[in-house]
Design an enzyme around this catalytic site. Structure first.
Site, mmCIF file in Angstrom:
data_model
loop_
_atom_site.group_PDB
_atom_site.id
_atom_site.type_symbol
_atom_site.label_atom_id
_atom_site.label_comp_id
_atom_site.label_asym_id
_atom_site.label_seq_id
_atom_site.Cartn_x
_atom_site.Cartn_y
_atom_site.Cartn_z
ATOM 1 N N HIS A 192 -3.352 -10.191 -4.603
ATOM 2 C CA HIS A 192 -4.802 -9.802 -3.843
ATOM 3 C C HIS A 192 -5.933 -9.770 -4.912
ATOM 4 C CE1 HIS A 192 -2.525 -8.991 0.265
ATOM 5 N NE2 HIS A 192 -2.475 -10.185 -0.272
ATOM 6 N N ALA B 191 0.795 -1.249 -0.131
ATOM 7 C CA ALA B 191 -0.149 -0.159 0.246
ATOM 8 C C ALA B 191 0.869 1.346 0.097
ATOM 9 C CB ALA B 191 -0.750 0.048 1.247
ATOM 10 N N PHE C 111 -5.368 1.387 3.959
ATOM 11 C CA PHE C 111 -6.531 1.092 4.858
ATOM 12 C C PHE C 111 -5.907 0.462 6.150
ATOM 13 C CE2 PHE C 111 -10.216 0.228 1.876
ATOM 14 C CZ PHE C 111 -9.990 1.410 1.283
ATOM 15 N N ARG C 112 -4.721 0.030 6.303
ATOM 16 C CA ARG C 112 -4.292 -0.454 7.551
ATOM 17 C C ARG C 112 -3.710 0.425 8.581
ATOM 18 N NH1 ARG C 112 -4.445 -6.057 7.559
ATOM 19 N NH2 ARG C 112 -4.911 -6.898 5.610
ATOM 20 N N ASN D 192 10.595 1.514 2.534
ATOM 21 C CA ASN D 192 9.714 1.825 3.112
ATOM 22 C C ASN D 192 9.668 3.253 4.182
ATOM 23 O OD1 ASN D 192 6.535 0.890 3.657
ATOM 24 N ND2 ASN D 192 7.469 0.486 5.700
ATOM 25 N N GLN E 273 0.742 -6.435 -3.850
ATOM 26 C CA GLN E 273 -0.353 -6.642 -2.814
ATOM 27 C C GLN E 273 -1.556 -5.722 -3.191
ATOM 28 O OE1 GLN E 273 2.115 -6.028 0.605
ATOM 29 N NE2 GLN E 273 0.921 -7.766 1.657
ATOM 30 N N THR F 60 0.170 5.319 -1.688
ATOM 31 C CA THR F 60 -0.405 6.456 -0.911
ATOM 32 C C THR F 60 -0.021 7.896 -1.531
ATOM 33 O OG1 THR F 60 1.857 6.475 0.562
ATOM 34 C CG2 THR F 60 -0.175 5.272 1.374
ATOM 35 N N CYS G 290 -20.340 -19.836 -12.054
ATOM 36 C CA CYS G 290 -19.679 -20.464 -13.465
ATOM 37 C C CYS G 290 -18.242 -20.046 -13.717
ATOM 38 C CB CYS G 290 -20.614 -20.115 -14.398
ATOM 39 S SG CYS G 290 -20.583 -18.335 -14.967
HETATM 40 ZN ZN LIG Z 1 -22.261 -17.303 -13.749
#
Ligand SMILES: [Zn+2]
Length: 237
Positions: A114, A19, A30-31, A208, A96, A23, A125
């Site tokens: 993710h 993340a 979010f964390r 970081n 991520q 930014t 399906c």
């Molecule tokens: Zn379907």
């Protein structure tokens, strides 16, 4: 510059992002202590149980989020990583992030562990629908439906309580194992199983803001922003 030298000397190099790289594109982490998960329970809006229980609520959350992420633009950090791939100095990006900003910056080999906001899928399906069509449906309906079987589509993002997309973690692990240098950018390395990838590589470096779980084992740790730091790397190479 030490990081530029590491990238030049330790090939192949694979990048792992979290993340923190987005930014600078105005996408909140979010964390973080001020992030959305500090006030909204992710299990209420972003878990597979919530989706099965109340897909309308989950889609009202994701509809807003997809809109926000599609309005964001890649920043200097994304562009620098794409430039390094272009020059043959980065083999692939494992991310991520679900925001698709690496692809939009020009990175070609991106493993989205993710998932992403690019599509939604039918759990019945397995049909995959593109985001444009999903958003068009959401203009008129509370949830998007599968065009083949009529089931409610699920956001193409890995939800809490769900397994990672088939193949993505295997590919990410294979890339990490083959890397002479894994460059971690904008991740605190707290979310497993992705947090374990640096330990699969022969060596790793970290860019970081703030501490990460693996600072002590890194060849090099740079406490700085992705755009500024990686921009300097590209200029030095
Ligand atoms: Zn379907």
């Amino acid at each position: 510059m030490e990081l530029a030298a590491l990238i030049r000397e330790r090939q192949p190099c694979v990048v792992l992002t979290g993340a923190g790289i987005s930014t600078e594109s105005g996408i909140p982490d979010f964390r973080s202590p001020t992030g959305i998960w500090a006030t909204v329970d992710p299990f209420e809006v972003a878990s597979i149980d919530a989706f099965r229980r109340d897909p309308e609520r989950v889609w009202s959350f994701y509809r807003q989020r997809i809109g926000l992420l599609r309005d964001a633009e890649p920043n200097a950090g994304h562009l620098a990583i794409a430039a390094l791939e272009e020059r043959g100095l980065v083999r692939a990006v494992v991310t991520q992030n679900i925001d698709t900003l690496h692809s939009r910056a020009g990175s070609r080999d991106v493993v989205e562990v993710h998932g992403s906001i690019r599509s939604a899928m039918c759990l019945a399906c397995l049909w995959t629908e593109g985001a444009d069509e999903v958003l068009a449906q959401l203009e008129e309906h509370p949830v998007p439906l599968c065009r083949h079987c009529g089931e409610v589509l699920k956001p193409g993002v890995t939800m809490f309580g769900e397994l990672l997309p088939a193949g993505a973690l295997e590919r990410a692990t294979e890339l990490a194992r083959g890397a002479a240098l894994l460059l971690v950018v904008g991740s605190t390395l707290e979310v497993w199983p992705v947090a374990g990838l640096p330990l699969e590589a022969r060596a790793f470096a970290i860019v970081n803001r703030g501490p990460t779980a693996l600072d002590d084992s890194a060849l090099l740790k740079i406490d700085g922003g992705a755009g500024e730091t990686l921009g300097a790397v590209v200029a030095a190479l």
